[in-house]
Design an enzyme around this catalytic site. Structure first.
Site, mmCIF file in Angstrom:
data_model
loop_
_atom_site.group_PDB
_atom_site.id
_atom_site.type_symbol
_atom_site.label_atom_id
_atom_site.label_comp_id
_atom_site.label_asym_id
_atom_site.label_seq_id
_atom_site.Cartn_x
_atom_site.Cartn_y
_atom_site.Cartn_z
ATOM 1 N N CYS A 31 3.513 8.840 3.807
ATOM 2 C CA CYS A 31 3.052 8.221 5.068
ATOM 3 C C CYS A 31 3.138 6.704 4.946
ATOM 4 O O CYS A 31 2.334 6.075 4.255
ATOM 5 C CB CYS A 31 1.632 8.700 5.361
ATOM 6 N N CYS A 34 0.058 4.660 5.778
ATOM 7 C CA CYS A 34 -0.988 4.819 4.753
ATOM 8 C C CYS A 34 -0.738 3.866 3.591
ATOM 9 O O CYS A 34 -1.657 3.239 3.066
ATOM 10 C CB CYS A 34 -0.996 6.242 4.193
#
Lengths: 102, 304
Positions: A31, A34
């Site tokens: 991600c 993230c």
């Protein structure tokens, strides 16, 4: 490297029974957002006073993902006295993260 | 005091920081969220000249490290207001105020919402703007993607790897996305194209998305699609409202500037997706960064 990773097995003791509020960062290595948020989380962890910061790897801890009904990451959840106190989804500025703890 | 304060650490802003630093100017980049901009959500970049393949994360990290190594300062602060006084610019953030001789606005664009009821409340509970971030949480489910550009088609393609079924809803019958990508998607067995259609309502059960109502704009007929996820990829909107005293905005909110990247205020330049332009790509964002930084450097040199 994730900040203070917590596993499903440790969750009860480290998070639910924690004497101070816990800022949980649900993330995964694939991600992008993230990983972009990671340095901010790390910074908050280093400066943390009166709370602690832990991260949950969404790939490795499906039970926690399910428990909190996570459907998007990064998701930040503040746990106070064993209960969900606040939640935010997506990348947000440092000040807004700190505000989740107020 | 910095020579140049750059607002936004996306591809345009960081490219500007690289060019400004190499031109011998001190540069401060302010970013409200995370560096990298929109490209961090792209798993595979395959259209940047000279780089056959790279992930958006690696690309953004490379830009960031390159800018820092050249001496640019990057701070995670959101620019709230910019004022000009005595030929200097004051850039206010919640924490501090920075002084600069020139400013480059590289604020980018953010995901455009559908504007439907409950949409915001269901973000992370069935509504997503980032398939590569959230796709895995929809493993084995039926989902929909809304949009007709490259992002929508890439998202749908990505989701076919996780989801039982993927509907691709697009308001027209032709795609803006690269034909090659659309063809690749058509070959997937678990994709259904829902064309000439728009999402008109979101259904919610127990606080989560449980379905969507889709209307065919040609026939006028509505139908229900039972999906657990809706990935919205209908383009971007700029976010320049805070700076409208300094620059002219077009009716959509983009900063009006020509290829010289000058705005109506002397010393304020712009770069990347936040300005009026035909093509919004990684290469054009990088190009804007270079042009704006060199224009700003020239402006500063003429001050003294």
């Amino acid at each position: 490297m994730a900040t203070n990773p917590v596993t499903t097995a440790e969750f009860e003791n480290e998070v639910l029974k924690s004497e101070v509020p816990v800022l949980l960062d649900f993330w995964a290595s694939w991600c992008g957002p993230c990983r972009m948020l990671a340095p901010t989380i790390e910074e908050i962890a280093e400066e943390a006073e009166g709370f602690k910061v832990m991260s949950v790897n969404a790939d490795e801890e499906p039970a926690l993902v399910q428990r909190f009904g996570i459907q998007g990451i990064p998701t930040l959840i503040v746990i106070k006295d064993g209960e969900e106190y606040n939640r935010s989804i997506g990348v947000i500025p440092k000040d807004d993260i700190l505000a989740l703890l107020d | 005091m910095f020579d140049i304060v750059i607002i936004g650490a996306g591809t345009a802003g960081l490219s500007a920081a690289i060019y400004a630093s190499r031109a011998g100017k001190s540069a401060l980049v302010l970013e409200g969220k995370a560096y990298g901009g929109q490209i961090i959500n792209t798993p595979d970049i395959e259209n940047y000249p000279g780089i056959a393949h790279i992930s958006g994360f690696d690309f953004a990290t490379g830009l960031y490290n390159q800018a820092k190594a050249l001496g640019a300062v990057v701070k995670m602060q959101q620019a709230l207001r910019i004022t000009k006084a005595d030929g200097r610019f004051l850039v206010e953030t919640r924490r501090e105020t920075h002084e600069a001789k020139a400013v480059i606005l590289a604020t980018g664009a953010k995901n455009r919402p559908l504007g439907l009821e409950k949409e915001e409340a269901l973000i992370g509970r069935g509504i997503s703007y980032c398939a590569t971030c959230d796709g895995m949480f929809y493993r084995g489910k039926t989902v929909a993607v809304n949009g007709g550009g490259n992002t929508a088609v890439e998202d749908a393609m990505f989701l076919t790897g996780y989801c039982e079924k993927v509907y691709l809803i697009h308001r027209r019958d032709a795609f803006r996305a690269d034909e090659k990508e659309v063809e690749r998607l058509r070959e997937k067995e678990n994709v259904e194209f829902v064309l000439d259609s728009v999402v008109e309502a979101l259904e919610e059960t127990d606080g989560r998305l449980s379905g969507i109502r889709v209307k065919n704009v040609k026939s006028g007929e509505s139908s229900e699609l039972p999906v657990g996820g809706l990935f919205i990829a209908i383009g971007q909107v700029p976010d320049n409202g805070a700076f409208q005293d300094l620059v002219d905005l077009d009716e959509k909110g983009y900063i009006i500037a020509g290829e010289d990247l000058k705005t109506k205020t002397e010393g304020v330049f712009t770069a990347g997706d936040c300005r009026t332009k035909e093509v919004r790509q990684l290469t054009t964002a990088a190009s804007d960064g270079a042009v704006a930084a060199l224009a700003a450097s020239k402006y500063i040199d003429a001050l003294t």
